[in-house]
Design a protein around this motif. Sequence first.
Motif, short mmCIF file in Angstrom:
data_model
loop_
_atom_site.label_atom_id
_atom_site.label_comp_id
_atom_site.label_asym_id
_atom_site.label_seq_id
_atom_site.Cartn_x
_atom_site.Cartn_y
_atom_site.Cartn_z
N ASN A 70 43.92 28.70 37.28
CA ASN A 70 42.77 27.87 36.92
C ASN A 70 41.79 27.75 38.07
O ASN A 70 40.57 27.76 37.86
CB ASN A 70 43.26 26.48 36.49
CG ASN A 70 43.99 26.50 35.16
OD1 ASN A 70 43.75 27.39 34.33
ND2 ASN A 70 44.88 25.53 34.94
N ARG A 125 39.96 30.99 38.31
CA ARG A 125 39.03 31.12 37.18
C ARG A 125 37.76 30.30 37.45
O ARG A 125 36.64 30.76 37.19
CB ARG A 125 39.71 30.65 35.90
CG ARG A 125 38.83 30.82 34.66
CD ARG A 125 39.46 30.21 33.42
NE ARG A 125 40.63 30.98 33.04
CZ ARG A 125 41.86 30.49 32.99
NH1 ARG A 125 42.07 29.22 33.35
NH2 ARG A 125 42.86 31.25 32.60
N GLU A 126 37.94 29.06 37.94
CA GLU A 126 36.79 28.22 38.23
C GLU A 126 35.93 28.83 39.33
O GLU A 126 34.70 28.79 39.27
CB GLU A 126 37.26 26.82 38.63
CG GLU A 126 37.86 26.01 37.49
CD GLU A 126 36.85 25.74 36.40
OE1 GLU A 126 35.65 25.58 36.74
OE2 GLU A 126 37.24 25.70 35.22
N LYS A 128 34.06 31.74 37.87
CA LYS A 128 32.99 31.29 36.99
C LYS A 128 31.82 30.76 37.80
O LYS A 128 30.64 31.03 37.49
CB LYS A 128 33.54 30.20 36.08
CG LYS A 128 32.52 29.70 35.07
CD LYS A 128 33.14 28.64 34.17
CE LYS A 128 32.10 28.10 33.17
NZ LYS A 128 32.66 27.05 32.31
N GLU A 166 31.05 35.87 32.45
CA GLU A 166 32.18 34.93 32.56
C GLU A 166 33.49 35.63 32.24
O GLU A 166 34.51 35.42 32.89
CB GLU A 166 31.96 33.77 31.60
CG GLU A 166 30.86 32.83 32.05
CD GLU A 166 30.69 31.67 31.10
OE1 GLU A 166 31.55 31.53 30.19
OE2 GLU A 166 29.74 30.88 31.26
N GLU A 219 36.67 36.08 34.72
CA GLU A 219 38.03 35.63 34.43
C GLU A 219 39.04 36.75 34.64
O GLU A 219 40.13 36.55 35.17
CB GLU A 219 38.13 35.11 33.00
CG GLU A 219 39.49 34.54 32.67
CD GLU A 219 39.50 33.83 31.34
OE1 GLU A 219 40.61 33.65 30.80
OE2 GLU A 219 38.42 33.43 30.87
N ASP A 220 38.64 37.98 34.23
CA ASP A 220 39.51 39.13 34.47
C ASP A 220 39.73 39.34 35.96
O ASP A 220 40.84 39.65 36.42
CB ASP A 220 38.91 40.39 33.84
CG ASP A 220 38.92 40.32 32.31
OD1 ASP A 220 39.72 39.50 31.78
OD2 ASP A 220 38.15 41.06 31.68
N ALA A 235 39.66 37.06 38.15
CA ALA A 235 40.53 35.97 38.64
C ALA A 235 41.99 36.27 38.35
O ALA A 235 42.86 36.07 39.19
CB ALA A 235 40.11 34.65 38.00
N ARG A 236 42.27 36.73 37.14
CA ARG A 236 43.66 37.08 36.81
C ARG A 236 44.18 38.19 37.69
O ARG A 236 45.32 38.18 38.14
CB ARG A 236 43.75 37.49 35.34
CG ARG A 236 43.55 36.36 34.36
CD ARG A 236 43.70 36.86 32.93
NE ARG A 236 43.49 35.79 31.98
CZ ARG A 236 44.42 34.92 31.61
NH1 ARG A 236 45.63 34.99 32.13
NH2 ARG A 236 44.15 33.97 30.72
#
Length: 328
Positions: free
Chosen positions: A275, A278-279, A282, A311, A315-316, A318-319
């Motif tokens: 999370n 992800r933040e 973003k 976005e 997220e990708d 971030a993962r």
Amino acid sequence: RASHARELSRAYTLAQTASGCCKAAHVGRRLEAAPQARGGAPRTSAGDRRRAGGGDRCAMSADAGGGAAAAAQYAALAKNATGAGAARLTRDACGHAGLFAFGELLEAEGIQALAGTEHAGSLELLRLFAYGTWTDYRVAAAKEGGSSLPALSDAQARKLRQLTVVSLAERSATLTYDELQATLELGSTRELEDFLINECMYAGLIRGTLDPQRRCLHVRGCAGRDVPREQLGALAAGLAAWADGASGLLAEIERSQEAIKQAAKDKAAAEVELNAAREAAKTSADEAANSAGAADGNDSPGGSPAPMAMEVGAEDDARATVSSKRRR
């Protein structure tokens, strides 16, 4: 060591609780059977015999109240009994309807003093009721030159057959009618079924189900009998082995619980990290979009990528970042 001690204490408590539960349940069973006893022996139909023992009542011990009281009474009387009086006391105990444990009486000095006397047969009879079976009695009575064992009364014969069923039930969960009829020397199937229901199940000595089609008794539980002194060592060793196995199982369960808890913690930490990444991604994507918009203008046809696409891409990323950290 603490876990082992805790498990031993738990095993002892369970054994005591189970014993008390079974004895108390049998008192209730006797009360239920009392109206039938006042009206004579209950007649059982074929359906009753099929369903015998089908309930969940825990009738796995002889009468807790009457049996314990009778055992204490006979033990008290045996303290002062000698000779013919002690012999008569043993024969009375063997025929008592509610007494199925004879160890305490057998240990009395006055009873042991019968050995080697003219009343030795009464002592042997008591030992037979404590540890033996109907077959043992028949073999002893048929010995060449006769036996010192006294003849059995009807009540004694019935009880020895009851105890024999208990001994058979301790060894096997399924007893065939043929085996039972041959061992107990009962002539017909109806006689056998009535004996098992009225004299064994109603008496709380066995718990099980009759199967007339397959001609067998399925045993789910039975009362315990006296244990000879020479078998106490093996019994103690078996209980110790069981306690060790239970302790090992408890330790394995505790290890599994710890592993599950640790896996849950790792998963929660990974979610928090994901999370956060992800933040961050973003936020970075929003800043990049704002910068591009300020440079090229909001109405430019060749402007920056759509915010939603950025976005998803963030997220990708971030993962991928979290996965890379976890691999390292």
